[in-house]
Design an enzyme around this catalytic site. Structure first.
Site, PDB file in Angstrom:
ATOM      1  N   GLY A  38       0.820  -1.199   0.000  1.00 34.15           N
ATOM      2  CA  GLY A  38       0.000   0.000   0.000  1.00 34.15           C
ATOM      3  C   GLY A  38       0.852   1.246   0.000  1.00 34.15           C
ATOM      4  O   GLY A  38       1.789   1.368   0.799  1.00 34.15           O
ATOM      5  N   THR A  39       0.525   2.164  -0.880  1.00 34.40           N
ATOM      6  CA  THR A  39       1.274   3.419  -0.971  1.00 34.40           C
ATOM      7  C   THR A  39       0.536   4.365  -1.902  1.00 34.40           C
ATOM      8  O   THR A  39      -0.429   3.980  -2.565  1.00 34.40           O
ATOM      9  CB  THR A  39       2.710   3.164  -1.499  1.00 34.40           C
ATOM     10  OG1 THR A  39       3.447   4.368  -1.450  1.00 34.40           O
ATOM     11  CG2 THR A  39       2.679   2.688  -2.933  1.00 34.40           C
TER      12      THR A  39
END
Length: 285
Positions: free
Chosen positions: A49-50
């Site tokens: 996740g980013t």
């Protein structure tokens, strides 16, 4: 060239990558197993996740990213750096597995440095993207996870390329990568213009990442901002994402007052009345 002469090092080819990279099939797996099959069945399943983004405009290339590094539901580091300088005129955003991204950017730095020693000049941004794509495509199917946007300025001007670990290579004006990219794209598609001023570009990048961190649980921390100019890259700022989003909520939405005035200027809608002599459900014309 002097370093090569002293070390008596000879390149096997001026176009291919360095021979020091490990072979794609040289993995330590149990006997009788194919590396791709073994990793697909028994390999770890990591949630990534980013939020990273980059866009090209008249005054260069903007790169922005959040700073939260997560593994599943665990926040491993709230202040990591996801924009990595490659050389003076090239930076890259990183999305995917942190170890893979860091390792492949070290490889890219080395290969570009060797190319500069052999050719007397650094490759273009397109050449760097092609080199990275060719090297990573050899490891397709081995759970390598690297998604990056290469942002640079070369002899042709500002350039932006997206490279994925399966060998995908795309050129464009706007890219956003990561779990928060749908929210960032919503802000970028509304506010992007090629002829923006640098301050407008900074505000747009901060706004896009801040909104993405507010909606995406795997993005957060702070907002890093880089600007690649003709004379090299510049680290512009790092702002707390929560504080930045709160400040953006206090600002008046652009165009809102004009929309309200337009609504007041519209005539009232005409209401159709029923005739008591006509059956219910029949409209008067």
């Amino acid at each position: 060239m002097a370093l090569q002469d002293v070390c008596k090092w000879q390149a096997p080819g001026t176009q291919g990558p360095s021979p020091h990279l490990p072979q794609a099939g040289g993995w330590a797996v149990p006997p009788g197993w194919d590396p791709q099959t073994f990793l697909r069945i028994h390999g770890p399943r990591l949630a990534h996740g980013t939020t990273t983004l980059a866009f090209r405009f008249r005054h260069g290339v903007i790169a922005a990213a959040d700073t939260r590094s997560s593994c599943g539901n665990y926040v491993q580091c709230p202040a990591s750096r996801k924009i990595i300088p490659v050389h003076q005129h090239l930076v890259g955003t990183t999305s995917g597995t942190s170890a893979d991204c860091a390792a492949w950017y070290r490889v890219l730095r080395r290969e570009l440095r060797l190319r500069a020693l052999r050719d007397g000049q650094l490759p273009s941004v397109a050449g760097a993207a092609k080199l990275l794509s060719a090297m990573m495509s050899c490891y397709r199917g081995l759970d390598l996870c690297v998604a990056t946007a290469l942002c640079g300025w070369d002899r042709s001007g500002p350039a932006l390329f997206y490279v994925y670990s399966d060998g995908t290579r795309l050129q464009g004006n706007i890219f956003s990568v990561g779990s928060g990219s749908p929210y960032a794209y919503g802000v970028l598609d509304r506010g992007y213009r090629y002829d923006m001023s640098p301050q407008e570009a900074y505000a747009l990048a901060r706004c896009a990442v801040a909104h993405a961190t507010h909606r995406d649980a795997y993005s957060g921390g702070a907002v890093d901002l880089f600007h690649v100019r003709e004379n090299g890259w510049e680290y512009v700022s790092r702002n707390d994402a929560c504080a930045l989003y709160s400040e953006l909520q206090k600002l008046p939405e652009p165009g809102k007052e004009e929309e309200e005035e337009a609504c007041w200027d519209q005539p009232e809608p005409v209401t159709l009345h029923r005739d008591s002599r006509m059956p219910a459900g029949t409209e008067m014309l």
